[in-house]
Design a protein around this motif. Structure first.
Motif, PDB file in Angstrom:
ATOM      1  N   THR A 118      -1.654 -18.456 -21.744  1.00  0.00           N
ATOM      2  CA  THR A 118      -1.306 -19.104 -20.474  1.00  0.00           C
ATOM      3  C   THR A 118       0.003 -19.868 -20.600  1.00  0.00           C
ATOM      4  O   THR A 118       0.834 -19.851 -19.692  1.00  0.00           O
ATOM      5  N   ASP A 119       0.209 -20.524 -21.726  1.00  0.00           N
ATOM      6  CA  ASP A 119       1.453 -21.254 -21.960  1.00  0.00           C
ATOM      7  C   ASP A 119       2.649 -20.295 -21.942  1.00  0.00           C
ATOM      8  O   ASP A 119       3.684 -20.597 -21.349  1.00  0.00           O
ATOM      9  N   ALA A 120       2.498 -19.138 -22.584  1.00  0.00           N
ATOM     10  CA  ALA A 120       3.592 -18.160 -22.594  1.00  0.00           C
ATOM     11  C   ALA A 120       3.881 -17.664 -21.177  1.00  0.00           C
ATOM     12  O   ALA A 120       5.044 -17.549 -20.780  1.00  0.00           O
ATOM     13  N   VAL A 121       2.830 -17.396 -20.407  1.00  0.00           N
ATOM     14  CA  VAL A 121       3.028 -16.942 -19.028  1.00  0.00           C
ATOM     15  C   VAL A 121       3.701 -18.039 -18.210  1.00  0.00           C
ATOM     16  O   VAL A 121       4.617 -17.774 -17.423  1.00  0.00           O
ATOM     17  N   TYR A 122       3.288 -19.263 -18.431  1.00  0.00           N
ATOM     18  CA  TYR A 122       3.888 -20.388 -17.717  1.00  0.00           C
ATOM     19  C   TYR A 122       5.389 -20.482 -18.026  1.00  0.00           C
ATOM     20  O   TYR A 122       6.214 -20.649 -17.122  1.00  0.00           O
ATOM     21  N   ARG A 123       5.761 -20.327 -19.294  1.00  0.00           N
ATOM     22  CA  ARG A 123       7.180 -20.338 -19.658  1.00  0.00           C
ATOM     23  C   ARG A 123       7.922 -19.170 -19.021  1.00  0.00           C
ATOM     24  O   ARG A 123       9.085 -19.272 -18.663  1.00  0.00           O
ATOM     25  N   LEU A 124       7.239 -18.045 -18.881  1.00  0.00           N
ATOM     26  CA  LEU A 124       7.846 -16.847 -18.296  1.00  0.00           C
ATOM     27  C   LEU A 124       8.266 -17.081 -16.850  1.00  0.00           C
ATOM     28  O   LEU A 124       9.309 -16.602 -16.422  1.00  0.00           O
ATOM     29  N   VAL A 125       7.465 -17.828 -16.104  1.00  0.00           N
ATOM     30  CA  VAL A 125       7.735 -17.963 -14.669  1.00  0.00           C
ATOM     31  C   VAL A 125       8.031 -19.389 -14.207  1.00  0.00           C
ATOM     32  O   VAL A 125       8.455 -19.584 -13.073  1.00  0.00           O
ATOM     33  N   GLU A 126       7.822 -20.385 -15.061  1.00  0.00           N
ATOM     34  CA  GLU A 126       7.936 -21.789 -14.648  1.00  0.00           C
ATOM     35  C   GLU A 126       9.280 -22.142 -14.029  1.00  0.00           C
ATOM     36  O   GLU A 126       9.353 -22.607 -12.892  1.00  0.00           O
ATOM     37  N   ASP A 127      10.339 -21.974 -14.750  1.00  0.00           N
ATOM     38  CA  ASP A 127      11.650 -22.413 -14.283  1.00  0.00           C
ATOM     39  C   ASP A 127      12.310 -21.401 -13.369  1.00  0.00           C
ATOM     40  O   ASP A 127      13.116 -21.758 -12.518  1.00  0.00           O
ATOM     41  N   THR A 128      11.981 -20.143 -13.558  1.00  0.00           N
ATOM     42  CA  THR A 128      12.645 -19.078 -12.821  1.00  0.00           C
ATOM     43  C   THR A 128      11.923 -18.672 -11.544  1.00  0.00           C
ATOM     44  O   THR A 128      12.514 -18.004 -10.704  1.00  0.00           O
ATOM     45  N   TRP A 129      10.681 -19.002 -11.431  1.00  0.00           N
ATOM     46  CA  TRP A 129       9.861 -18.580 -10.302  1.00  0.00           C
ATOM     47  C   TRP A 129       9.809 -17.067 -10.202  1.00  0.00           C
ATOM     48  O   TRP A 129       9.765 -16.488  -9.134  1.00  0.00           O
ATOM     49  N   LEU A 130       9.815 -16.388 -11.328  1.00  0.00           N
ATOM     50  CA  LEU A 130       9.783 -14.930 -11.327  1.00  0.00           C
ATOM     51  C   LEU A 130       8.467 -14.376 -10.791  1.00  0.00           C
ATOM     52  O   LEU A 130       8.358 -13.179 -10.552  1.00  0.00           O
ATOM     53  N   ASP A 131       7.497 -15.241 -10.596  1.00  0.00           N
ATOM     54  CA  ASP A 131       6.264 -14.802  -9.940  1.00  0.00           C
ATOM     55  C   ASP A 131       6.451 -14.732  -8.426  1.00  0.00           C
ATOM     56  O   ASP A 131       5.604 -14.186  -7.718  1.00  0.00           O
TER      57      ASP A 131
END
Length: 172
Positions: A70-83
């Protein structure tokens, strides 16, 4: 590109971050992180999500210092809003070209598909056993390799700890 910090926001997930927000990309709230820090965090997430041996030896065993899925996924989309935004929005900033953007989009979509089916607080075994996980790992690997090579780094080095990432992305 200058960023305004007219509003302040403190995330429940990351209470230690300053969380200053700005709206410099079409009204999307952005952290006032320099672009290179965003790329480093994105690459860290893709790296961990793309390495099955790392996942087996770190996430499944609960090894500290690297966070969880979950932490890795959060880093993936947190700042970029890629979700919520396509990666092409970041061409010329955190992503160099359309190929990087397409690979990142594919990885985000596959990883989030599994996350949404499993839930954000499941143990790593649930993610790794999901039938869609190998596709997510492959997509993350393709994106990770492309970004690492573009940055002149060896994509086969083991993922860095979150402490190393914090040191590398420290400002000042």
């Amino acid at each position: 590109m200058s960023a305004s910090t007219s509003s302040s926001h403190r995330s429940d997930r990351t209470p230690s971050r300053s969380g200053h927000r700005s709206s410099t990309m079409g009204g999307m709230p952005l952290n006032d992180l320099p672009w290179w820090r965003w790329r480093a965090r994105l690459r860290s997430a893709l790296h961990m999500l793309s390495d099955p041996a790392f996942q087996q030896h770190t996430w499944l065993t609960g090894r500290s210092g690297f966070g969880d899925v979950t932490d890795a996924v959060y880093r993936l989309v947190e700042d970029t809003w890629l979700d919520r935004w396509p990666a092409e929005k970041y061409l010329g900033t955190i992503l160099r070209d359309a190929e990087e953007a397409a690979l990142v989009d594919a990885a985000v979509l596959r990883v989030l598909r599994v996350l949404h089916e499993i839930g954000a607080d499941a143990h790593a075994t649930a993610y790794l056993a999901h039938p869609g996980w190998p596709e997510a790992v492959d997509a993350a690997r393709a994106a990770h390799v492309r970004l690492a090579l573009a940055d002149g780094e060896d994509p086969d080095e083991p993922p860095r700890s979150l402490e190393v990432l914090r040191i590398l992305t420290r400002v000042g």
